[in-house]
Design a protein around this motif. Structure first.
Motif, PDB file in Angstrom:
ATOM      1  N   TRP A 245      29.991   1.375  10.429  1.00  0.00           N
ATOM      2  CA  TRP A 245      30.143   1.802   9.045  1.00  0.00           C
ATOM      3  C   TRP A 245      31.316   2.755   8.814  1.00  0.00           C
ATOM      4  O   TRP A 245      31.624   3.074   7.672  1.00  0.00           O
ATOM      5  N   GLY A 246      32.004   3.159   9.874  1.00  0.00           N
ATOM      6  CA  GLY A 246      33.221   3.931   9.705  1.00  0.00           C
ATOM      7  C   GLY A 246      34.463   3.065   9.595  1.00  0.00           C
ATOM      8  O   GLY A 246      35.548   3.557   9.263  1.00  0.00           O
ATOM      9  N   ARG A 247      34.329   1.764   9.872  1.00  0.00           N
ATOM     10  CA  ARG A 247      35.468   0.855   9.745  1.00  0.00           C
ATOM     11  C   ARG A 247      35.861   0.724   8.278  1.00  0.00           C
ATOM     12  O   ARG A 247      35.014   0.785   7.386  1.00  0.00           O
ATOM     13  N   GLU A 248      37.127   0.507   8.055  1.00  0.00           N
ATOM     14  CA  GLU A 248      37.691   0.601   6.705  1.00  0.00           C
ATOM     15  C   GLU A 248      36.938  -0.244   5.687  1.00  0.00           C
ATOM     16  O   GLU A 248      36.579   0.248   4.609  1.00  0.00           O
ATOM     17  N   GLU A 249      36.668  -1.505   6.025  1.00  0.00           N
ATOM     18  CA  GLU A 249      36.042  -2.383   5.032  1.00  0.00           C
ATOM     19  C   GLU A 249      34.595  -1.976   4.747  1.00  0.00           C
ATOM     20  O   GLU A 249      34.123  -2.071   3.611  1.00  0.00           O
ATOM     21  N   TYR A 250      33.887  -1.496   5.773  1.00  0.00           N
ATOM     22  CA  TYR A 250      32.494  -1.092   5.575  1.00  0.00           C
ATOM     23  C   TYR A 250      32.389   0.291   4.946  1.00  0.00           C
ATOM     24  O   TYR A 250      31.478   0.559   4.145  1.00  0.00           O
ATOM     25  N   ALA A 251      33.321   1.171   5.304  1.00  0.00           N
ATOM     26  CA  ALA A 251      33.356   2.483   4.663  1.00  0.00           C
ATOM     27  C   ALA A 251      33.626   2.333   3.165  1.00  0.00           C
ATOM     28  O   ALA A 251      33.047   3.050   2.338  1.00  0.00           O
ATOM     29  N   ALA A 252      34.492   1.384   2.814  1.00  0.00           N
ATOM     30  CA  ALA A 252      34.764   1.126   1.395  1.00  0.00           C
ATOM     31  C   ALA A 252      33.516   0.622   0.691  1.00  0.00           C
ATOM     32  O   ALA A 252      33.248   0.977  -0.470  1.00  0.00           O
ATOM     33  N   GLU A 253      32.734  -0.197   1.385  1.00  0.00           N
ATOM     34  CA  GLU A 253      31.483  -0.707   0.815  1.00  0.00           C
ATOM     35  C   GLU A 253      30.504   0.433   0.542  1.00  0.00           C
ATOM     36  O   GLU A 253      29.870   0.482  -0.514  1.00  0.00           O
ATOM     37  N   LEU A 254      30.394   1.361   1.490  1.00  0.00           N
ATOM     38  CA  LEU A 254      29.494   2.507   1.302  1.00  0.00           C
ATOM     39  C   LEU A 254      29.973   3.416   0.182  1.00  0.00           C
ATOM     40  O   LEU A 254      29.173   3.942  -0.596  1.00  0.00           O
ATOM     41  N   ARG A 255      31.273   3.606   0.105  1.00  0.00           N
ATOM     42  CA  ARG A 255      31.832   4.468  -0.938  1.00  0.00           C
ATOM     43  C   ARG A 255      31.568   3.875  -2.318  1.00  0.00           C
ATOM     44  O   ARG A 255      31.197   4.586  -3.261  1.00  0.00           O
ATOM     45  N   GLU A 256      31.714   2.562  -2.433  1.00  0.00           N
ATOM     46  CA  GLU A 256      31.528   1.912  -3.731  1.00  0.00           C
ATOM     47  C   GLU A 256      30.051   1.834  -4.118  1.00  0.00           C
ATOM     48  O   GLU A 256      29.680   2.078  -5.267  1.00  0.00           O
ATOM     49  N   GLU A 257      29.191   1.514  -3.142  1.00  0.00           N
ATOM     50  CA  GLU A 257      27.778   1.289  -3.453  1.00  0.00           C
ATOM     51  C   GLU A 257      26.952   2.567  -3.468  1.00  0.00           C
ATOM     52  O   GLU A 257      26.039   2.722  -4.286  1.00  0.00           O
ATOM     53  N   HIS A 258      27.275   3.514  -2.560  1.00  0.00           N
ATOM     54  CA  HIS A 258      26.417   4.692  -2.408  1.00  0.00           C
ATOM     55  C   HIS A 258      27.130   6.022  -2.632  1.00  0.00           C
ATOM     56  O   HIS A 258      26.478   7.070  -2.609  1.00  0.00           O
ATOM     57  N   GLY A 259      28.442   5.989  -2.811  1.00  0.00           N
ATOM     58  CA  GLY A 259      29.163   7.230  -3.087  1.00  0.00           C
ATOM     59  C   GLY A 259      29.306   8.162  -1.901  1.00  0.00           C
ATOM     60  O   GLY A 259      29.424   9.381  -2.068  1.00  0.00           O
ATOM     61  N   VAL A 260      29.274   7.633  -0.675  1.00  0.00           N
ATOM     62  CA  VAL A 260      29.472   8.445   0.523  1.00  0.00           C
ATOM     63  C   VAL A 260      30.759   8.016   1.214  1.00  0.00           C
ATOM     64  O   VAL A 260      31.186   6.861   1.105  1.00  0.00           O
ATOM     65  N   ASP A 261      31.381   8.954   1.915  1.00  0.00           N
ATOM     66  CA  ASP A 261      32.679   8.711   2.532  1.00  0.00           C
ATOM     67  C   ASP A 261      32.532   8.723   4.048  1.00  0.00           C
ATOM     68  O   ASP A 261      32.534   9.786   4.663  1.00  0.00           O
TER      69      ASP A 261
END
Length: 420
Positions: A245-261
């Motif tokens: 979940w720290g990989r760029e594409e998955y981190a972007a998914e978390l940022r968009e869906e859950h607001g975490v970085d």
């Protein structure tokens, strides 16, 4: 307190409440849902309607924890709210009890708190009013796991006690946004998934004969007491990583869906821990546990094993007894199994998960114990010890060394993902 059966009041109406604890009430004669309280009132109203439709009870919806505790229909308080609310919930509940409200028991979903300082406050406040308590950790209550434990200990006792427990627990990630936030949750996959495996392993390695020990509220308030004198935790060695979940594409998914970085402030999505124990004779015993939010597959994947001198047992919980297959042409929509990652392909049919997953058994134990004026088979001191092991695991992973529990100062320790 009610005189008509046993009324449960629940703080928190998230997934674990809606899909596990409340449905389990339907399997418990004389038990009903008496009240609900949730940070978002509309969610509680919706869940209350579901309780009425399913016949689990006719709960009132309280505007506050104090109001829920003061409701005379509520006999026991079930706390399943997010980790960052736990101290406030217990403070408000205990304040209400000190003001004259009554409860027959308080049960808390795992983990007890985010850190040991919070857990100590919770235990102290609950102990101050002398109310029985229970720790809601479903793994040891699962029929397959508890059955394996009973059988191997009873049939293998002459050969010698079991010496190695292994557990693996993984899925694709949490349901709610706060779970992904290290500060709100208190950590990452270690405190979410590894706590299950660590608690389960410790119970498997503990002699079932000690389960009959007296567990009244008065004599089980010491968080440092060992309920099984023949099983002493000695040290913890652990590793944590952020693999997916720290990989760029998955981190972007978390940022968009859950607001975490997760690129800047990641929590661990993988954890491994080895806990070394000693029995009464100083013989070494070992618990091996792994957990992750990195598994992509059909629901939750778990393996539980117990090994002894002339025996072994294994539970494979991802081997569903039945399943269905959907092609991509008809797979558009939501999955219906917990942590199902796809809406096409193989999907397990969850047959009475509240039973096979141990939720009925753990809630029956809590209710029966509270009715008898006793703590549950697992109580909040057990939850404290599991959390202490989790804190030792984080400290070991952070410092790259074995943590000896007798020497470790963990009361003020905060895991790296929870620091801001």
């Amino acid at each position: 307190m009610s005189t008509d059966g046993f009324g449960i009041g629940v703080v928190g109406c998230g997934f674990i409440t809606r899909e596990r604890h409340l449905p389990s009430v339907g399997y418990l004669p004389g038990v009903h849902v008496a009240g609900l309280q949730n940070r978002t009132r509309s969610t509680a109203d919706t869940v209350a309607d579901a309780c009425r439709e399913e016949g689990w009870g006719d709960p009132t919806v309280a505007d506050s924890v104090a109001g829920l505790v003061a409701d005379p229909a509520v006999d026991g308080l079930w706390v399943t709210s997010p980790n960052f609310t736990r101290v406030d919930v217990i403070d408000e509940a205990v304040d209400a009890l000190e003001d004259g409200a009554t409860l027959r028991g308080i049960a808390m979903e795992k983990p007890v708190a985010r850190n040991l300082a919070e857990a100590t406050r919770i235990l102290d406040r609950v102990a101050s009013v002398g109310v029985p308590h229970a720790y809601l950790e479903n793994w040891p209550h699962e029929p397959d796991i508890s059955g394996m434990r009973e059988l191997l200990w009873s049939r293998g006792r002459e050969a010698g006690r079991p010496y190695l427990a292994r557990a693996q627990a993984e899925h694709t990630g949490p349901h709610s946004a706060w779970f992904w936030d290290g500060e709100k949750q208190g950590g990452g996959a270690l405190t979410d998934m590894l706590c299950h495996a660590l608690a389960g392993n410790e119970v498997l390695l503990s002699d079932p004969a000690t389960d009959t020990a007296d567990t009244t509220a008065d004599n089980a308030s010491d968080p440092n007491a060992d309920p099984d004198a023949g099983l002493t935790p000695v040290s913890v060695t652990a590793d944590t990583e952020t693999l997916k979940w720290g990989r760029e594409e998955y981190a972007a998914e978390l940022r968009e869906e859950h607001g975490v970085d997760y690129e800047t402030n990641p929590a661990d999505d993988y954890a491994r821990a080895t806990v070394r124990y000693e029995d009464a004779e100083g013989t070494p015993l070992v618990s091996e546990a792994t957990g992750s939010w990195c598994y992509v597959g059909s629901g939750v994947r778990r393996t539980i094993e117990l090994l002894g001198p002339e025996y072994s047992g294994q539970v494979l919980s991802d081997e569903a007894s039945s399943s269905v297959f959907l092609s991509d042409a008809v797979g558009d929509g939501e999955g219906w199994a917990e942590k199902q990652n796809a809406t096409s392909g193989r999907t397990p049919i969850a047959a009475a998960d509240v039973v096979t997953g141990g939720f009925v058994a753990e809630n029956r134990d809590a209710v029966d114990s509270f009715r008898a004026g006793e703590n549950g088979a697992l109580d909040l001191t057990d939850g404290y010890r599991v959390l202490r092991t989790c804190m030792a695991a984080y400290k070991s992973a952070e410092e790259g060394r074995e943590v000896v529990l007798a020497d470790a100062d963990l009361e003020g320790y905060t895991p790296p993902p929870a620091r801001r």
